[in-house]
Design a protein around this motif. Structure first.
Motif, PDB file in Angstrom:
ATOM      1  N   MET B  95      28.383  13.993  19.125  1.00 32.86           N
ATOM      2  CA  MET B  95      26.929  14.157  19.081  1.00 32.86           C
ATOM      3  C   MET B  95      26.238  13.362  20.191  1.00 32.86           C
ATOM      4  SD  MET B  95      27.491  15.587  16.097  1.00 32.86           S
ATOM      5  CE  MET B  95      26.090  15.752  15.030  1.00 32.86           C
ATOM      6  N   THR B  96      25.224  13.991  20.760  1.00 32.16           N
ATOM      7  CA  THR B  96      24.420  13.319  21.786  1.00 32.16           C
ATOM      8  C   THR B  96      23.520  12.255  21.135  1.00 32.16           C
ATOM      9  OG1 THR B  96      24.405  15.191  23.290  1.00 32.16           O
ATOM     10  CG2 THR B  96      22.513  13.734  23.409  1.00 32.16           C
ATOM     11  N   PRO B  97      23.433  11.062  21.743  1.00 25.17           N
ATOM     12  CA  PRO B  97      22.542  10.021  21.194  1.00 25.17           C
ATOM     13  C   PRO B  97      21.073  10.316  21.521  1.00 25.17           C
ATOM     14  CG  PRO B  97      23.624   9.202  23.172  1.00 25.17           C
ATOM     15  CD  PRO B  97      24.171  10.578  22.925  1.00 25.17           C
ATOM     16  N   LEU B  98      20.488  11.233  20.770  1.00 24.10           N
ATOM     17  CA  LEU B  98      19.116  11.677  21.068  1.00 24.10           C
ATOM     18  C   LEU B  98      18.118  10.523  21.023  1.00 24.10           C
ATOM     19  CD1 LEU B  98      19.012  14.968  18.946  1.00 24.10           C
ATOM     20  CD2 LEU B  98      19.348  14.766  21.411  1.00 24.10           C
ATOM     21  N   HIS B  99      18.425   9.500  20.215  1.00 22.66           N
ATOM     22  CA  HIS B  99      17.500   8.368  20.077  1.00 22.66           C
ATOM     23  C   HIS B  99      17.435   7.524  21.343  1.00 22.66           C
ATOM     24  CE1 HIS B  99      21.524   7.079  18.957  1.00 22.66           C
ATOM     25  NE2 HIS B  99      21.181   5.833  19.223  1.00 22.66           N
ATOM     26  N   GLU B 100      18.390   7.726  22.258  1.00 25.24           N
ATOM     27  CA  GLU B 100      18.414   6.941  23.497  1.00 25.24           C
ATOM     28  C   GLU B 100      17.883   7.741  24.686  1.00 25.24           C
ATOM     29  OE1 GLU B 100      19.114   3.871  23.433  1.00 25.24           O
ATOM     30  OE2 GLU B 100      20.755   3.409  22.040  1.00 25.24           O
ATOM     31  N   LEU B 101      17.521   9.000  24.466  1.00 26.53           N
ATOM     32  CA  LEU B 101      17.122   9.859  25.584  1.00 26.53           C
ATOM     33  C   LEU B 101      15.614   9.973  25.711  1.00 26.53           C
ATOM     34  CD1 LEU B 101      19.551  12.917  25.334  1.00 26.53           C
ATOM     35  CD2 LEU B 101      19.897  10.724  26.458  1.00 26.53           C
ATOM     36  N   LYS B 102      15.164  10.163  26.954  1.00 23.87           N
ATOM     37  CA  LYS B 102      13.771  10.498  27.229  1.00 23.87           C
ATOM     38  C   LYS B 102      13.776  11.754  28.091  1.00 23.87           C
ATOM     39  CE  LYS B 102      11.423   7.166  25.251  1.00 23.87           C
ATOM     40  NZ  LYS B 102      10.392   7.452  24.225  1.00 23.87           N
ATOM     41  N   GLY B 103      12.620  12.416  28.192  1.00 26.17           N
ATOM     42  CA  GLY B 103      12.546  13.597  29.035  1.00 26.17           C
ATOM     43  C   GLY B 103      13.319  14.765  28.447  1.00 26.17           C
ATOM     44  N   LEU B 179      21.966  13.886  12.705  1.00 26.19           N
ATOM     45  CA  LEU B 179      21.156  14.962  12.122  1.00 26.19           C
ATOM     46  C   LEU B 179      20.980  16.100  13.126  1.00 26.19           C
ATOM     47  CD1 LEU B 179      19.292  16.015   9.818  1.00 26.19           C
ATOM     48  CD2 LEU B 179      17.410  14.823  10.955  1.00 26.19           C
ATOM     49  N   LYS B 180      20.724  15.740  14.398  1.00 26.01           N
ATOM     50  CA  LYS B 180      20.363  16.775  15.377  1.00 26.01           C
ATOM     51  C   LYS B 180      21.118  16.672  16.701  1.00 26.01           C
ATOM     52  CE  LYS B 180      17.441  19.281  13.196  1.00 26.01           C
ATOM     53  NZ  LYS B 180      17.886  20.621  12.831  1.00 26.01           N
ATOM     54  N   GLY B 181      22.160  15.823  16.776  1.00 26.78           N
ATOM     55  CA  GLY B 181      22.791  15.540  18.066  1.00 26.78           C
ATOM     56  C   GLY B 181      23.746  16.596  18.594  1.00 26.78           C
ATOM     57  N   MET B 182      23.926  17.706  17.870  1.00 24.40           N
ATOM     58  CA  MET B 182      24.799  18.767  18.390  1.00 24.40           C
ATOM     59  C   MET B 182      24.009  19.638  19.353  1.00 24.40           C
ATOM     60  SD  MET B 182      27.349  20.401  15.580  1.00 24.40           S
ATOM     61  CE  MET B 182      27.521  19.390  14.133  1.00 24.40           C
ATOM     62  N   MET B 183      23.218  18.974  20.203  1.00 24.78           N
ATOM     63  CA  MET B 183      22.505  19.724  21.243  1.00 24.78           C
ATOM     64  C   MET B 183      22.207  18.794  22.408  1.00 24.78           C
ATOM     65  SD  MET B 183      18.577  20.027  20.109  1.00 24.78           S
ATOM     66  CE  MET B 183      17.673  18.611  19.498  1.00 24.78           C
ATOM     67  N   SER B 184      22.060  19.412  23.571  1.00 29.38           N
ATOM     68  CA  SER B 184      21.792  18.697  24.810  1.00 29.38           C
ATOM     69  C   SER B 184      21.057  19.666  25.718  1.00 29.38           C
ATOM     70  CB  SER B 184      23.099  18.250  25.474  1.00 29.38           C
ATOM     71  OG  SER B 184      23.861  17.478  24.576  1.00 29.38           O
ATOM     72  N   ALA B 185      20.563  19.156  26.845  1.00 33.52           N
ATOM     73  CA  ALA B 185      19.860  20.041  27.777  1.00 33.52           C
ATOM     74  C   ALA B 185      20.156  19.627  29.199  1.00 33.52           C
ATOM     75  CB  ALA B 185      18.364  20.006  27.510  1.00 33.52           C
ATOM     76  N   SER B 186      20.281  20.615  30.079  1.00 33.45           N
ATOM     77  CA  SER B 186      20.667  20.345  31.463  1.00 33.45           C
ATOM     78  C   SER B 186      19.995  21.337  32.390  1.00 33.45           C
ATOM     79  CB  SER B 186      22.181  20.495  31.643  1.00 33.45           C
ATOM     80  OG  SER B 186      22.883  19.698  30.727  1.00 33.45           O
ATOM     81  N   LYS B 358       4.013  17.380  26.385  1.00 29.25           N
ATOM     82  CA  LYS B 358       3.997  16.625  27.640  1.00 29.25           C
ATOM     83  C   LYS B 358       5.220  16.957  28.498  1.00 29.25           C
ATOM     84  CE  LYS B 358       5.990  12.327  25.813  1.00 29.25           C
ATOM     85  NZ  LYS B 358       5.862  10.872  25.718  1.00 29.25           N
ATOM     86  N   GLY B 359       5.044  16.788  29.784  1.00 32.61           N
ATOM     87  CA  GLY B 359       6.126  17.097  30.723  1.00 32.61           C
ATOM     88  C   GLY B 359       6.244  18.594  30.955  1.00 32.61           C
ATOM     89  N   THR B 367      11.255  20.646  24.855  1.00 33.35           N
ATOM     90  CA  THR B 367       9.869  20.336  25.214  1.00 33.35           C
ATOM     91  C   THR B 367       9.478  19.063  24.473  1.00 33.35           C
ATOM     92  OG1 THR B 367       9.383  22.681  25.499  1.00 33.35           O
ATOM     93  CG2 THR B 367       7.506  21.213  25.166  1.00 33.35           C
ATOM     94  N   ARG B 368       8.907  18.124  25.207  1.00 30.48           N
ATOM     95  CA  ARG B 368       8.504  16.863  24.587  1.00 30.48           C
ATOM     96  C   ARG B 368       7.127  16.987  23.957  1.00 30.48           C
ATOM     97  NH1 ARG B 368      11.978  12.691  23.332  1.00 30.48           N
ATOM     98  NH2 ARG B 368      13.787  13.065  24.665  1.00 30.48           N
ATOM     99  N   PHE B 369       6.950  16.381  22.789  1.00 31.34           N
ATOM    100  CA  PHE B 369       5.608  16.285  22.209  1.00 31.34           C
ATOM    101  C   PHE B 369       5.293  14.837  21.883  1.00 31.34           C
ATOM    102  CE2 PHE B 369       8.424  17.154  18.583  1.00 31.34           C
ATOM    103  CZ  PHE B 369       8.040  16.185  17.665  1.00 31.34           C
ATOM    104  N   SER B 370       4.003  14.564  21.739  1.00 33.44           N
ATOM    105  CA  SER B 370       3.545  13.180  21.619  1.00 33.44           C
ATOM    106  C   SER B 370       2.287  13.122  20.764  1.00 33.44           C
ATOM    107  CB  SER B 370       3.257  12.654  23.039  1.00 33.44           C
ATOM    108  OG  SER B 370       2.534  11.456  22.993  1.00 33.44           O
ATOM    109  N   TYR B 371       2.196  12.089  19.953  1.00 29.48           N
ATOM    110  CA  TYR B 371       0.983  11.896  19.148  1.00 29.48           C
ATOM    111  C   TYR B 371       0.773  10.395  18.972  1.00 29.48           C
ATOM    112  CZ  TYR B 371      -2.387  12.247  15.349  1.00 29.48           C
ATOM    113  OH  TYR B 371      -3.520  12.131  14.591  1.00 29.48           O
ATOM    114  N   MET B 372      -0.438   9.915  19.300  1.00 25.20           N
ATOM    115  CA  MET B 372      -0.709   8.483  19.165  1.00 25.20           C
ATOM    116  C   MET B 372      -1.179   8.211  17.735  1.00 25.20           C
ATOM    117  SD  MET B 372       0.298   7.324  21.979  1.00 25.20           S
ATOM    118  CE  MET B 372      -0.119   5.612  21.659  1.00 25.20           C
TER     119      MET B 372
END
Lengths: 391, 434
Positions: B95-103, B179-186, B358-359, B367-372
């Protein structure tokens, strides 16, 4: 100098404004990043983005013709013969050959049972192949497949060859190309028919109204007559000239066929199909068996011993580890001092001899018959050495 | 106590220590920010020279192929023996460590990996691709010849249709990675399959394509020709370099938005026919059994989906003291098209507000999303819900379950819920009717 640059700057900006007007005034009417011209109706239920005027969604592409781009060569007849060997439900590609249930039994014991269990019944952690009740409901659906574990302790649906696989041709194709797991493509066509016959016999598959007893010999013609119990268990219907259109139709109604949400923003209700209010379901038995263990710490890695992997260890990893690293496989597990003490009591020569000739569930040389006897001896030495008390 | 938990204890101690000090001066916090203060303890890392600032660094050619900082050694793919047969790591998934990724790009070494017969190691000089069947001119290509075709590069996610498969009957892993790490993007580079087929002359009777891998499992899948001609690619590049062996080096099929299993790795052969094949991985596996006892076959696109990546169980809010503004951030994706909206709920789905995208917002891409969010110390049930341009809205667990049941294994895309506790810890829970 300043004046000159200013003039240049003005002309460049005019040109830029013009070109961007052209860009947005063209066929692409999208103005917001992330909004693209598209049309509904893709075969998967999604949208299709047109490729037009060098623009494809967010991407630009070179719209010059690619006609005349032409690399590679036509395959030879022998190349096609070697690779065009897929097997289709209409029998295309089925190899010639035959094998009996009893021959399959013997082969299965030697080649398959260590992973898939006795009679294909599983139990070693690898897929269960056979078994499961094929009893059908009045609507023709296999009963076990309607099992839903909505509460703990409920029975799982059993997905085996007999209860689930729609086509018998798939078995021949898959066994020939991908099995046995550790050395695929090593079985003869007769072996493959025999093993397939054995597996189908375990699931009481009937061919031409005939049960498959141990003397039953399976071949291409007989295999083609098999109708698998769950042949009609799949949808949408992909066969025939309307196959692709059936798929498109199915995925066009996603709310009905695969489930969809609704975009409610305030005081939203989320009742179950039976009208029950939702509750918060927490993790009951958390799975923590993860490798490497969870951590987000930033520190220096532990010093790794600069260990050289010996040739014997490499061969062990490639050939023997599959069975000798898990106690589920019935083989002495590497590192298990007690188990290996028992093995070595027979004497080293006997152990090497057994490894070369095969013993119990282990085929000769673990199925890697290209290993020389002295290589097998090296591996045995490595395994014994790795299973001694360390001081 | 092992080394890591010792370090964790030290970290949490120093954090608590820090909060004590901060909390004790919160009344005069504003003043403290405005002028240098003697209320805080001096930070050793500021008032003293650092080790790395007072010594010569490493030589630049130490690693001709660069490596991450040694301090990042815990940012890795993780697996579990439960996701394999008897702990055998030849047919398993990491599984990809999604919690460590940005972008929206996954570093190649962190791309999730699923194999059915180990990671094939292919000599590129011996690699061949065959395209044949219902074409006027069949073809065999070497890798060098394939790379001569005009290339395109596109950013797409790849997701295993089993992503989150363990969660149909309830939450199992307290981890975003699992939970969701069976995915990646390139960013994938290769040739459009249509470019090659234009030259080979696809016969009008061709309706299906078989894609076959050359590894020990000879993975085979049937693909409708319509997809092949729309956006399918044969790719050899991943984020600017060659595909990693785990991703099918030297060549894999890319069907944007569709099950990663269909994007056959170590690609060997494409054959065109008027019929589908019924390969093992599209019959006995990768078919979704519903409560009717019948199973959906040829389940292609990964549906609209989203997950909040910060906070998450691995990145909790336990260091927040309350009163501060904090970003809720996440990933949304859809194999059916492009993300148009993402909504956020703080109360387990009763009320929703729209988040900002965003992005880059690209088709069949993360696609990244953001909410303050103004954080006050109170329990929350955080959810995100994505919408795409093919009019898909991400379903609730109840909505998905009503159609799919709980035994389907594949294509789980219902809304995820993070429970944020009073202490700011984050747990994987589900909002569903029992």
């Amino acid at each position: 100098m300043f004046k000159l640059d200013l003039y240049k700057l003005i002309t460049t900006s005019v040109a830029l404004v013009l070109s961007s007007t052209l860009l947005y005034g063209g066929s692409d009417t999208s103005t917001l990043p992330g909004k693209y011209i598209s049309k509904m109706g893709a075969v998967d239920g999604g949208v299709i983005y047109p490729r037009k005027n060098g623009t494809y969604a967010a991407y630009r592409y070179n719209e010059q013709s690619t006609k005349g781009v032409n690399f590679g060569r036509i395959p030879t007849a022998n190349e096609l013969k070697a690779w065009d060997v897929d097997i289709m439900p209409d029998g295309t590609g089925l190899p010639e050959g035959e094998g009996s249930v009893s021959d399959g039994d013997e082969l299965y014991e030697k080649q398959c049972a260590s992973c898939h269990g006795e009679f294909g019944a599983g139990g070693h952690g690898y897929p269960t192949l056979t078994g499961g009740n094929q009893e059908k409901l009045p609507n023709g659906v296999i009963k076990t497949l309607t099992n839903q574990r909505i509460e703990p302790g409920m029975e799982a649906p059993k997905r085996t060859i007999g209860t689930y696989w729609p086509k018998a041709t798939t078995l021949i194709w898959y066994i020939r190309d991908a099995m046995p797991y550790a050395h695929p493509k090593s079985l003869t066509n007769n072996d493959i028919y025999a093993i397939t016959a054995y597996l189908l016999a375990q699931d009481n598959i009937v061919i031409d109204g005939k049960k498959m007893d141990s003397e039953y010999v399976l071949n291409k013609e007989k295999l083609m007559k098999i109708k698998m119990p769950n042949e009609n268990g799949f949808y949408p219907n992909i066969d025939g000239p309307d196959g692709v259109e059936n798929v498109r139709k199915f995925f066009s109604d996603r709310a009905k066929n695969i489930g969809a949400g609704t975009r409610c923003m305030k005081d939203c209700k989320d009742l179950s199909a039976t009208g029950k209010e939702p509750t918060i379901m927490k993790i009951d038995n958390e799975i923590t068996d993860v490798v490497p263990p969870y951590t987000t710490v930033r520190d220096l890695p532990p010093e790794v011993e600069n260990k050289l992997v010996s040739k014997a260890e490499k061969m062990y990893n490639d050939a023997c580890k599959l069975c000798h690293s898990s106690d589920k496989m019935g083989a002495p597990v590497i590192g298990d001092i007690e188990a290996w003490n028992k093995v070595t009591q027979k004497g080293f020569d006997k152990v090497v001899h057994n490894a070369i000739d095969g013993v119990g569930g282990m085929p000769p040389k673990g199925g890697f018959e290209n290993f020389t006897n002295s290589e097998v001896q090296m591996i045995v030495e490595f395994m014994i050495d790795s299973s001694k008390k360390k001081h | 106590m092992d080394k890591i938990s010792k370090i964790e204890e030290l970290n949490s101690l120093s954090r608590r220590d820090f909060f004590k000090k901060t909390a004790s001066v919160s009344a005069v916090a504003a003043a403290a920010i405005l002028s240098p203060s003697s209320l805080f303890a001096d930070d050793e890392n500021i008032v003293h020279h650092t080790q790395w600032g007072t010594t010569l660094g490493n030589e630049l050619n130490e690693n001709p192929y660069g490596l991450p900082s040694k301090y990042e050694h815990n940012v890795v793919r993780r697996t579990s023996s439960l996701m394999s047969s008897a702990g055998d790591m030849h047919a398993a998934v990491s599984m990809t460590p999604l919690h460590e990724l940005k972008g929206i790009i996954t570093p190649n070494g962190l791309h999730f990996t699923r194999t059915h017969n180990g990671i094939a190691q292919i000599d590129p000089n011996k690699y061949r691709l065959m395209i044949h069947g219902l074409v006027d001119k069949p073809i065999v290509l070497t890798l060098e010849q394939l790379k001569r075709y005009p290339s395109e590069s596109r950013i797409h996610f790849l997701e295993c249709p089993s992503n989150g498969a363990g969660e149909w009957k309830g939450p199992q892993f307290n981890s975003l990675q699992f939970l969701k790490g069976m995915m990646s993007a390139s960013e994938w580079t290769g040739v459009r399959l249509k470019t090659i087929l234009d030259e080979l002359g696809l016969k009008p009777t061709a309706k299906w394509m078989l894609a076959e891998g050359s590894d020990g499992s000879e993975m085979g899948r049937s693909v409708p020709v319509e997809k092949v001609l729309d956006d399918a690619m044969i790719v050899w590049g991943q984020n600017g370099e060659a595909l990693r062996p785990e991703q099918g080096y030297p060549v894999r099929l890319l069907l944007p938005g569709w099950e990663a299993n269909l994007c056959v790795k170590w690609l060997k052969r494409l054959e065109f026919s008027d019929k589908p094949w019924y390969a093992k991985e599209e019959t006995s596996k990768y078919t979704a059994l519903t409560a009717s006892g019948r199973a959906i076959q040829h389940f292609y696109a990964l549906e609209v989906n989203s997950v909040i990546t910060s906070p998450c169980p691995e990145r909790p809010w336990s260091d927040l003291i309350g009163g501060e503004l904090v970003e809720i951030e996440g990933l949304a994706w859809s194999g059916h098209g492009t993300i148009t909206n993402v909504d956020i709920s703080l109360d387990g789905g009763k009320n929703w507000v729209e988040a900002k995208l965003k992005g880059l917002v690209l088709p069949k891409s993360w696609t990244r999303f953001s909410y303050m969010h103004k954080y006050v110390k109170e329990p929350l049930l955080l959810q995100s819900r994505a919408v795409d341009d093919s009019k898909n809205v991400q379903p609730t667990v109840n909505q998905e379950k009503a159609v799919m049941g709980v035994e389907g294994v594949y294509h789980r895309n219902s809304i995820c819920t993070w429970e944020v506790t009073l202490k700011g810890e984050v747990n994987n829970v589900q909002v569903r009717s029992i």
